[in-house]
Design an enzyme around this catalytic site. Structure first.
Site, PDB file in Angstrom:
ATOM      1  N   THR A   1       3.913   9.295  -4.184  1.00 62.29           N
ATOM      2  CA  THR A   1       4.172   8.264  -3.912  1.00 62.29           C
ATOM      3  C   THR A   1       2.997   6.977  -3.573  1.00 62.29           C
ATOM      4  OG1 THR A   1       4.522   7.697  -0.928  1.00 62.29           O
ATOM      5  CG2 THR A   1       3.069   9.478  -2.349  1.00 62.29           C
TER       6      THR A   1
ATOM      7  N   GLY B   1      16.938   4.601   8.811  1.00 63.43           N
ATOM      8  CA  GLY B   1      15.698   5.484   7.525  1.00 63.43           C
ATOM      9  C   GLY B   1      15.927   6.828   7.054  1.00 63.43           C
TER      10      GLY B   1
ATOM     11  N   ASP C   1      14.769   7.200  -4.469  1.00 63.84           N
ATOM     12  CA  ASP C   1      14.275   6.518  -3.137  1.00 63.84           C
ATOM     13  C   ASP C   1      15.838   5.405  -3.285  1.00 63.84           C
ATOM     14  OD1 ASP C   1      12.663   7.011  -2.285  1.00 63.84           O
ATOM     15  OD2 ASP C   1      10.667   5.275  -2.918  1.00 63.84           O
TER      16      ASP C   1
ATOM     17  N   LYS D   1       3.377   5.217  -8.241  1.00 60.59           N
ATOM     18  CA  LYS D   1       4.283   5.463  -8.120  1.00 60.59           C
ATOM     19  C   LYS D   1       5.005   4.496 -10.045  1.00 60.59           C
ATOM     20  CE  LYS D   1       7.238   5.269  -4.033  1.00 60.59           C
ATOM     21  NZ  LYS D   1       7.932   5.094  -3.082  1.00 60.59           N
TER      22      LYS D   1
ATOM     23  N   GLY E   1      13.261  -7.948   1.846  1.00 63.04           N
ATOM     24  CA  GLY E   1      12.417  -7.322   1.416  1.00 63.04           C
ATOM     25  C   GLY E   1      12.354  -7.435  -0.091  1.00 63.04           C
ATOM     26  N   ALA E   2      11.154  -7.069  -0.587  1.00 62.09           N
ATOM     27  CA  ALA E   2      11.269  -7.354  -2.676  1.00 62.09           C
ATOM     28  C   ALA E   2      10.158  -6.479  -2.630  1.00 62.09           C
ATOM     29  CB  ALA E   2      10.953  -8.698  -2.900  1.00 62.09           C
TER      30      ALA E   2
HETATM   31  P1  NDP Z   1       5.772  -2.485  -0.068  1.00 54.41           P
HETATM   32  O1  NDP Z   1       4.113  -2.660   0.765  1.00 54.41           O
HETATM   33  O2  NDP Z   1       6.238  -2.707  -1.227  1.00 54.41           O
HETATM   34  O3  NDP Z   1       6.555  -3.691   0.130  1.00 54.41           O
HETATM   35  C1  NDP Z   1       7.103  -4.590   2.215  1.00 54.41           C
HETATM   36  C2  NDP Z   1       7.996  -5.157   2.259  1.00 54.41           C
HETATM   37  O4  NDP Z   1       7.593  -5.741   3.454  1.00 54.41           O
HETATM   38  C3  NDP Z   1       7.493  -7.061   1.400  1.00 54.41           C
HETATM   39  O5  NDP Z   1       8.647  -7.469   0.787  1.00 54.41           O
HETATM   40  C4  NDP Z   1       6.502  -7.293   2.411  1.00 54.41           C
HETATM   41  O6  NDP Z   1       6.670  -9.216   1.945  1.00 54.41           O
HETATM   42  C5  NDP Z   1       7.538  -7.432   3.164  1.00 54.41           C
HETATM   43  N1  NDP Z   1       7.043  -7.233   4.761  1.00 54.41           N
HETATM   44  C6  NDP Z   1       6.134  -6.508   5.411  1.00 54.41           C
HETATM   45  N2  NDP Z   1       5.422  -7.200   6.738  1.00 54.41           N
HETATM   46  C7  NDP Z   1       6.718  -8.684   6.071  1.00 54.41           C
HETATM   47  C8  NDP Z   1       6.810  -9.010   7.747  1.00 54.41           C
HETATM   48  N3  NDP Z   1       5.421  -9.566   8.850  1.00 54.41           N
HETATM   49  N4  NDP Z   1       7.702 -10.530   7.795  1.00 54.41           N
HETATM   50  C9  NDP Z   1       8.451 -10.185   6.493  1.00 54.41           C
HETATM   51  N5  NDP Z   1       8.109  -9.224   5.229  1.00 54.41           N
HETATM   52  C10 NDP Z   1       7.709  -8.358   5.297  1.00 54.41           C
HETATM   53  O7  NDP Z   1       6.379  -1.280   0.321  1.00 54.41           O
HETATM   54  P2  NDP Z   1       8.025   0.009   0.807  1.00 54.41           P
HETATM   55  O8  NDP Z   1       8.470  -1.477  -0.221  1.00 54.41           O
HETATM   56  O9  NDP Z   1       6.829   0.354  -0.430  1.00 54.41           O
HETATM   57  O10 NDP Z   1       8.292   0.450   1.518  1.00 54.41           O
HETATM   58  C11 NDP Z   1       8.460  -0.726   2.319  1.00 54.41           C
HETATM   59  C12 NDP Z   1       9.138   0.133   3.688  1.00 54.41           C
HETATM   60  O11 NDP Z   1      10.404   0.930   3.903  1.00 54.41           O
HETATM   61  C13 NDP Z   1       8.110   1.050   4.073  1.00 54.41           C
HETATM   62  O12 NDP Z   1       7.881   0.873   5.377  1.00 54.41           O
HETATM   63  C14 NDP Z   1       8.363   2.531   3.636  1.00 54.41           C
HETATM   64  O13 NDP Z   1       8.177   3.011   5.681  1.00 54.41           O
HETATM   65  C15 NDP Z   1       9.791   1.927   3.772  1.00 54.41           C
HETATM   66  N6  NDP Z   1      10.259   3.360   3.028  1.00 54.41           N
HETATM   67  C16 NDP Z   1      11.489   3.993   3.449  1.00 54.41           C
HETATM   68  C17 NDP Z   1      11.813   5.639   2.261  1.00 54.41           C
HETATM   69  C18 NDP Z   1      12.755   6.210   3.017  1.00 54.41           C
HETATM   70  O14 NDP Z   1      12.901   7.599   2.738  1.00 54.41           O
HETATM   71  N7  NDP Z   1      13.605   5.663   4.620  1.00 54.41           N
HETATM   72  C19 NDP Z   1      11.297   5.234   1.455  1.00 54.41           C
HETATM   73  C20 NDP Z   1      10.623   3.871   0.475  1.00 54.41           C
HETATM   74  C21 NDP Z   1       9.700   3.679   1.858  1.00 54.41           C
HETATM   75  P3  NDP Z   1       5.517  -9.309   1.058  1.00 54.41           P
HETATM   76  O15 NDP Z   1       6.178  -9.282  -0.088  1.00 54.41           O
HETATM   77  O16 NDP Z   1       6.064 -11.102   2.119  1.00 54.41           O
HETATM   78  O17 NDP Z   1       4.793  -9.599   2.008  1.00 54.41           O
END
Ligand code: NDP
Length: 289
Positions: A68, A255, A108, A72, A131-132
């Site tokens: 994690t 989730g 994932d 990764k 999200g990206a």
């Molecule tokens: P990253 O940090 O790689 O990505 C976070 C994403 O959230 C980005 O797209 C970011 O946008 C966006 N974001 C965060 N805050 C805001 C906001 N206030 N407004 C708009 N966009 C926002 O994290 P991960 O992709 O690794 O994880 C994302 C979520 O997924 C986490 O909460 C994690 O717990 C969950 N997750 C769940 C899993 C599951 O098995 N259920 C597995 C993996 C993750 P920007 O690019 O603009 O910053």
């Protein structure tokens, strides 16, 4: 007579910070339920210790490990090969020992798609992905491999939005042998979901505990009964989005489903056994409660 054996099979999670990662709870619940004498260790590994940690896992005969944040991507040079989707997205969350080789997989997105398939076949669908980041990339690649026709990627920062769109339009389309239809939308106001969208996924971290009341900038009135709305946030499982989407008559996926799905696939890779998801989900739900 059963031979004497005090040695357990070992798997682990490597990350930093790791102490709040609850994966062990669901994995060991599955091991106990299925009578497997396995242990899942939760191990703090700093970036500068990753190479030694992987070498240690090899030396100690670990059957595999999850990686994690922040490992990764960084783990890839320490592995012998990558599975198809891990190679496409350039990220590994599950390492599997096959013979003498340590092979990198990404479960994932697979966990997400398997959970989704229970309510909707992704083939031919239009998906709006909010999200990206890492989770969004994993989900997008796996959805593309599962036959999604059109992606609308909505993300706050342009760099990550464009990176994901390029990945889908470039190497993923090349691998599929067909050009994916991909739009990248900026996110300055409440996003409206087009009526022909089949699946909406929140892959941002908005709504994650303790920020449980946080609102996703989305016009909820544009969600409709024929849509599937999925949230990656595992804690709380009933996010604001899940509750509001249900209120609009949409089919929802929480989730916890994705989290349990990726864990189940990991156990399948490591042990060859398909564990009972209910046992895993119940164990996690107890911890989150
Ligand atoms: P990253 O940090 O790689 O990505 C976070 C994403 O959230 C980005 O797209 C970011 O946008 C966006 N974001 C965060 N805050 C805001 C906001 N206030 N407004 C708009 N966009 C926002 O994290 P991960 O992709 O690794 O994880 C994302 C979520 O997924 C986490 O909460 C994690 O717990 C969950 N997750 C769940 C899993 C599951 O098995 N259920 C597995 C993996 C993750 P920007 O690019 O603009 O910053």
């Amino acid at each position: 007579m059963k031979p004497i054996n005090f040695k357990q099979e070992l798997v682990a999670a490597f990350g930093q910070p790791i102490s709040e990662n609850p994966t062990q709870v669901m994995m060991e619940a599955a091991f106990r339920h299925h009578g497997l004498d396995w242990r899942y260790l939760t191990v703090e590994v700093a970036p500068e210790g990753l190479a030694d940690a992987v070498a240690g896992a090899r030396a100690m005969g670990f059957r595999g490990f999850n990686c994690t944040i922040p490992h990764k991507v960084a783990v890839i040079p320490h592995l012998d090969s990558l599975g198809e989707s891990a190679a496409l997205m350039g990220a590994v969350n599950c390492v599997v020992r096959r013979g003498d080789r340590m092979e990198g997989e990404n479960t994932d997105g697979k966990g997400f798609v398997e959970t989704l398939r229970r309510v909707r076949d992704p083939a031919g669908q239009t998906v709006m992905l909010l999200g990206a980041g890492g989770a969004a990339r994993a989900i997008a690649v796996e959805l593309a491999l599962a036959g999604v026709r059109r992606f609308i990627v909505v993300n706050r920062s342009q760099t990550r939005r464009d990176d994901l769109a390029s990945l889908l339009k470039g190497s993923v389309s090349e691998r599929l042998g067909r050009q994916l239809d991909v739009s990248a939308w900026s996110w300055d106001a409440d996003v409206r979901v087009p009526a022909d969208t089949g699946i909406v996924v929140n892959a941002t971290s908005i709504g994650l505990y303790p920020d449980v009341g946080a609102r996703i900038p989305l016009d909820i009135r544009t969600l409709a009964a024929g849509m599937v709305v999925a949230d990656v946030i595992p804690n709380p499982a009933r996010t604001r989005l899940i509750e509001e989407a249900e209120g609009q008559g949409a089919t929802v996926i929480d989730g916890l489903g994705m989290l349990v799905g990726q864990g189940r696939i990991g156990i399948e890779y490591w042990t060859g056994l398909s564990p009972d998801e209910t046992v895993m989900r119940d164990a996690l739900a107890r911890v989150f409660a």
